[in-house]
Design a protein around this motif. Structure first.
Motif, PDB file in Angstrom:
ATOM      1  N   ALA D 115       0.766  -1.239   0.000  1.00  0.00           N
ATOM      2  CA  ALA D 115       0.000   0.000   0.000  1.00  0.00           C
ATOM      3  C   ALA D 115       0.796   1.288   0.000  1.00  0.00           C
ATOM      4  O   ALA D 115       0.288   2.314  -0.444  1.00  0.00           O
ATOM      5  CB  ALA D 115      -0.938   0.005   1.205  1.00  0.00           C
ATOM      6  N   LEU D 127       3.417  -2.159  -8.874  1.00  0.00           N
ATOM      7  CA  LEU D 127       2.386  -2.443  -9.861  1.00  0.00           C
ATOM      8  C   LEU D 127       2.567  -3.861 -10.381  1.00  0.00           C
ATOM      9  O   LEU D 127       1.624  -4.650 -10.465  1.00  0.00           O
ATOM     10  CB  LEU D 127       2.526  -1.442 -11.013  1.00  0.00           C
ATOM     11  CG  LEU D 127       1.227  -0.927 -11.587  1.00  0.00           C
ATOM     12  CD1 LEU D 127       0.339  -0.383 -10.492  1.00  0.00           C
ATOM     13  CD2 LEU D 127       1.493   0.116 -12.647  1.00  0.00           C
ATOM     14  N   ARG D 130       1.474  -6.361  -7.728  1.00  0.00           N
ATOM     15  CA  ARG D 130       0.021  -6.539  -7.620  1.00  0.00           C
ATOM     16  C   ARG D 130      -0.540  -7.205  -8.865  1.00  0.00           C
ATOM     17  O   ARG D 130      -1.425  -8.042  -8.797  1.00  0.00           O
ATOM     18  CB  ARG D 130      -0.654  -5.181  -7.418  1.00  0.00           C
ATOM     19  CG  ARG D 130      -0.334  -4.559  -6.088  1.00  0.00           C
ATOM     20  CD  ARG D 130      -1.613  -4.141  -5.427  1.00  0.00           C
ATOM     21  NE  ARG D 130      -1.361  -3.298  -4.264  1.00  0.00           N
ATOM     22  CZ  ARG D 130      -2.309  -2.903  -3.438  1.00  0.00           C
ATOM     23  NH1 ARG D 130      -3.558  -3.259  -3.642  1.00  0.00           N
ATOM     24  NH2 ARG D 130      -2.037  -2.148  -2.403  1.00  0.00           N
ATOM     25  N   HIS D 131       0.013  -6.804 -10.005  1.00  0.00           N
ATOM     26  CA  HIS D 131      -0.430  -7.461 -11.234  1.00  0.00           C
ATOM     27  C   HIS D 131      -0.192  -8.947 -11.173  1.00  0.00           C
ATOM     28  O   HIS D 131      -1.036  -9.753 -11.568  1.00  0.00           O
ATOM     29  CB  HIS D 131       0.312  -6.873 -12.437  1.00  0.00           C
ATOM     30  CG  HIS D 131      -0.442  -5.798 -13.112  1.00  0.00           C
ATOM     31  ND1 HIS D 131       0.045  -4.545 -13.299  1.00  0.00           N
ATOM     32  CD2 HIS D 131      -1.690  -5.789 -13.642  1.00  0.00           C
ATOM     33  CE1 HIS D 131      -0.857  -3.806 -13.905  1.00  0.00           C
ATOM     34  NE2 HIS D 131      -1.919  -4.534 -14.115  1.00  0.00           N
ATOM     35  N   ALA D 134      -2.731 -10.502  -8.959  1.00  0.00           N
ATOM     36  CA  ALA D 134      -4.064 -10.472  -9.548  1.00  0.00           C
ATOM     37  C   ALA D 134      -4.159 -11.456 -10.697  1.00  0.00           C
ATOM     38  O   ALA D 134      -5.151 -12.179 -10.839  1.00  0.00           O
ATOM     39  CB  ALA D 134      -4.392  -9.074 -10.029  1.00  0.00           C
ATOM     40  N   THR D 160      -9.219  -9.139  -7.528  1.00  0.00           N
ATOM     41  CA  THR D 160      -8.871  -7.924  -6.800  1.00  0.00           C
ATOM     42  C   THR D 160      -9.491  -7.923  -5.406  1.00  0.00           C
ATOM     43  O   THR D 160      -8.856  -7.538  -4.426  1.00  0.00           O
ATOM     44  CB  THR D 160      -9.354  -6.689  -7.580  1.00  0.00           C
ATOM     45  OG1 THR D 160      -8.925  -6.797  -8.922  1.00  0.00           O
ATOM     46  CG2 THR D 160      -8.794  -5.425  -6.967  1.00  0.00           C
ATOM     47  N   VAL D 163      -7.457 -10.083  -3.072  1.00  0.00           N
ATOM     48  CA  VAL D 163      -6.246  -9.422  -2.594  1.00  0.00           C
ATOM     49  C   VAL D 163      -6.599  -8.355  -1.573  1.00  0.00           C
ATOM     50  O   VAL D 163      -5.980  -8.255  -0.503  1.00  0.00           O
ATOM     51  CB  VAL D 163      -5.463  -8.799  -3.778  1.00  0.00           C
ATOM     52  CG1 VAL D 163      -4.305  -7.947  -3.276  1.00  0.00           C
ATOM     53  CG2 VAL D 163      -4.955  -9.887  -4.710  1.00  0.00           C
ATOM     54  N   GLY D 164      -7.608  -7.570  -1.877  1.00  0.00           N
ATOM     55  CA  GLY D 164      -7.994  -6.493  -0.970  1.00  0.00           C
ATOM     56  C   GLY D 164      -8.461  -7.007   0.371  1.00  0.00           C
ATOM     57  O   GLY D 164      -8.071  -6.487   1.429  1.00  0.00           O
TER      58      GLY D 164
END
Lengths: 215, 215, 215, 215
Positions: D115, D127, D130-131, D134, D160, D163-164
Motif C-alpha cells: 500500500a 504495480l 500486484r499485477h 491479480a 482484486t 487481494v484487498g
DNA sequence: AATGAATGAGACTTCATTCAT
DNA sequence: TATGAATGAAGTCTCATTCAT
C-alpha cells in the motif's frame, strides 16, 4: 491589525535580492563562477541558504542574473560609443578604449564574463553577451565599409578578432596584470597611467587590423 | 636476468603512463577538463583508478602533464614557422595559419587549452603555453621591427593581440564552429575549404594589425 | 458595538479556517497527502503561510482535520444505509454500493483516505475512520447473525474483508481506474454506467462472502 | 604483484551489496519506504554513503530492487499454490492461506509492499507485484469457471477483491495486529495459533465470495 | 491578527583520493 | 605493483516552521 508597511518590506526584500546578487557577483569577481557556491554566497550576504532559493529558482538562474547584471552596462557603454557621431574608425577607437579600460578595472570578473565555462543556463547569457558585442562591432564595421572609411572585409570575423584581441590582452593569462594564476582572489589594481600604457598599443593593433592603415 | 626483468617493467610502466596521458587528453578533447574525471580516464585507459595515482600525484598533476603533452607540439610547430627563413611578415603569416588551422581541427581541445579554467596546477601549464606562444610571436615581431619589415610597436602586446584574435575567432563562443554550448561533446568537423574561408580573414586582420598595411 | 465587531471577526476567522481546510482537501484529492504542501495550500486558500499556523498547530494537525472533514460524511452515509430498514443483507448491499460509488467519484481522495501513509497524527484519524467503517459493518453483521439472515462468522474480520475488498477494487493500483501511477494528479472520471459495471461484481463478491450464498 | 584473490573480493562485494539490500529492506520493514533514507541504510549496513551509490544507481533503484527482493518469493509461493493439483477452490484456499500467513509475519513490510506510495520507479515494481498476484488469482478463477467449480463472475474483479480482503484484514490499520500506528517501528509477533484464528475467517469470507457457497 | 520572507536541518548525489587485498 | 571498492566531504536543493513587521 491587517497588514501594513508592505512598502518597507518590499524594499527590504528587494534589498536582500540585491545583496545576494552583489555578493554572488563579488564571489565571481574573486574567484570566477567556479568558486562561487550557493552556501558561500548566502553566507557572504548574511542570509540562509534557503533564502537564496526564495529569490532565485536555482544556482544557474542566480548566476545568469549575475551575468546580466555585470554585462548589461558594459555592452551598452560600448554600444553608445559605437553608435555616436563621427567616422567609423574614430568611433571604433572610442568603443575599444571603453571596453578595454573597463575590463582593466576588474580583470577576474572580466575574464569570468568572457571566458570561464559555466552552466548551460549561464552560458546562454554569455553567448548573448558576446553576441551583443560582436554585433555592435560588426554593424559598425559594415557601416565603415559602406561609407568607405574601412576596406572590404569579413565584418563578422573582424569583429570577433577585435573582441579576442582586447580580451586576451587585458584579461588573458598573458596580460600584464595576470602574470599569476586566476585563482588568486586578489588582483592588482593598476593606475590610470599604467592602464593607458596597456590600452593604447592594443587599440593601435586593432584599428590597424580593421583599417589596414598605419595609425 | 634481474636487469632485463626490470627493463621490461620499466617499459611497461612507461607505456601505461602514456596510455593514461593520451586517454586523459582524449577526454579533454571530447568534453573539456571539466568533464574529464579520473574514473573515466582510468576506464578508457583500461587501468584501475588507483593506477592513475601511481603514475600521477593527483588529478591536477595528470592534467598538467596532459596540458604539456597537448601543447608542446603546437608550440613547436608555430615556433618552426616563425623561426624559418624569409621576411618576418611572411613567417608570421605561416605561423598564424599553422596555429589557426590546427585549432580548427580540434576546437574543443583548442578551447580547453586556451580558455577553460582549471586547477591552479594546470593553469600554470596554460600560462607557460601562452607565454611560449607570446614569446615566439614577440621575438618575431621584435625581429621584424629590427629589420624594418614591421613598424615600431609594443611587441609583447601585439603578440598577445595576435593570440587573442586567433583564439577568439576560432574557439570562442562567437566562432562559427561554436554557435552552440561548449557542453556539446560533439563538434562539427569542417571541410578544408570552410577552414580556409575562416582562417584567411583572420590572418588578414592580424597581419594588418602588426604591419599597419593593407594586405 | 464591540460585541458585534468580535462576532464578525469570529465569523471571518471561521470562514478562513474553512477555506484552508477545503483547499487542503482539494490538494489531497489532486495529488494525495504526499503532494500537499503547506505553501500551496495557503496559496490556494489565498492566505499567507503563517495564517495556516494560526488556525492549525502543525501540518499534521491540519491534515488530521482534513481527514475528519473528508471522512465524516462518508461514514455517516454508510451508517445511514446500514441502520435503515429491511433485512441485513439488503442493507449491506445499499451500504456497500454507497461506499463504492462515492469512492469511484474521487479515486485519488479515496485512496489517500484509505491507503496513503501519512503523519502519525493523521494516521490516528485514518484509524478512527476505518474503525468507524468496520464497526458499522461489524454491528450490522452481528445483527444479521442474530436475526438469522447471516450465517455465524467472525463479524469483525468479515467487516474488515468487506472494507478491504471494496477499497482494493476501487482505489488500489489494480483497480481498473488506476492502471497508472498514483503520482498522476489527474484521474479519469468514469461514466455512471462504467461505475455500475465495476461496482456490481464487487458487491456480489462481498455479499457472497458474508452470506455464503449465491447472489 | 599482479592482481589476485579476485574471487574473495567478488564475494565481499556481493556481500556488501546484500548487506545494503537487506538493511534497506530492514528499514522498510521498520518504518516503510517513507522512513528509509540512504544515509540510514548506509549507516545500518556500516558502509559509507557513497558505497550505496557504487552498488545502486539511485535511491529509487535501490528500493526497486528491495521491492523485487521482498516480493518475488511471496508471489512465487502463491503461484505454486494456485498452479498445483486439485479443484480450484481448494487451490485458492491454499494460496490465500499462504498469502495471509506470510503477511502476518511481517505486517509493516507487507503493508509497505502492498500500500505505501513511493517513488515512481519503485511504484513500477509494486504495480508489477500486484499485477502478478491479480493475474495468478484471475487465471485460477477463470479456470474454476471453466471447469464448473466456480460460478460465472468477473474474474478480474473477484481476484482484486481477494487481494484487498486479505491485505486489509492482515495489514490494514483495522487489522488486529495493527491497532496502533504504522509508524511504530516495533510490530508485535503473533503466535501460530493466533495467526490461524485470524486467517481462517478471512479465507472463509474469500472462498464464499468466489464460490457463492457456504464453507 | 495577518503577512510572507527568512530560516536551516536534512535529503540526495558526486567524485577525488585512499587502502586492503 | 595493480586493483577497484570504499570513503566521506562537499555541493545543490526542499519545505515545515518561525517571527519581525
Amino acid at each position: 491589525m491587517a497588514y501594513r508597511e508592505t512598502e518597507k518590506m518590499r524594499l527590504r526584500k528587494a534589498e536582500i535580492r540585491q545583496r545576494i546578487l552583489s555578493c554572488a557577483l563579488g564571489r565571481v569577481a574573486e574567484g570566477g563562477f567556479r568558486h562561487a557556491q550557493i552556501n558561500q554566497v548566502a553566507e557572504k550576504a548574511e542570509v540562509a541558504t534557503g533564502t537564496v532559493y526564495r529569490h532565485f529558482e536555482s544556482k544557474a538562474e542566480l548566476f545568469a542574473e549575475v551575468f546580466r547584471l555585470a554585462t548589461e552596462r558594459e555592452v551598452s557603454k560600448v554600444g553608445e560609443a559605437l553608435n555616436g557621431d563621427g567616422p567609423v574608425p574614430q568611433r571604433l577607437e572610442r568603443a575599444l578604449r571603453q571596453f578595454a579600460v573597463r575590463a582593466m578595472h576588474g580583470p577576474v570578473l572580466a575574464w569570468s564574463l568572457i571566458a570561464e565555462p559555466v552552466d548551460p543556463a549561464v552560458e546562454g547569457e554569455r553567448l548573448a553577451y558576446r553576441h551583443a558585442y560582436a554585433e555592435l562591432f560588426e554593424r559598425a564595421i559594415r557601416e565603415g565599409i559602406g561609407e568607405g572609411s574601412l576596406p572590404s572585409q569579413d565584418a563578422r570575423l573582424s569583429a570577433t578578432c577585435l573582441v579576442g584581441a582586447v580580451a586576451e590582452s587585458l584579461v588573458g593569462p598573458l596580460a600584464p596584470t595576470q602574470q599569476t594564476t586566476q585563482q588568486d582572489t586578489t588582483s592588482p589594481t593598476l593606475s590610470e597611467a599604467q592602464i593607458t600604457d596597456l590600452v593604447e598599443p592594443i587599440i593601435t593593433f586593432c584599428l590597424q587590423g580593421v583599417t589596414g592603415q598605419r595609425r
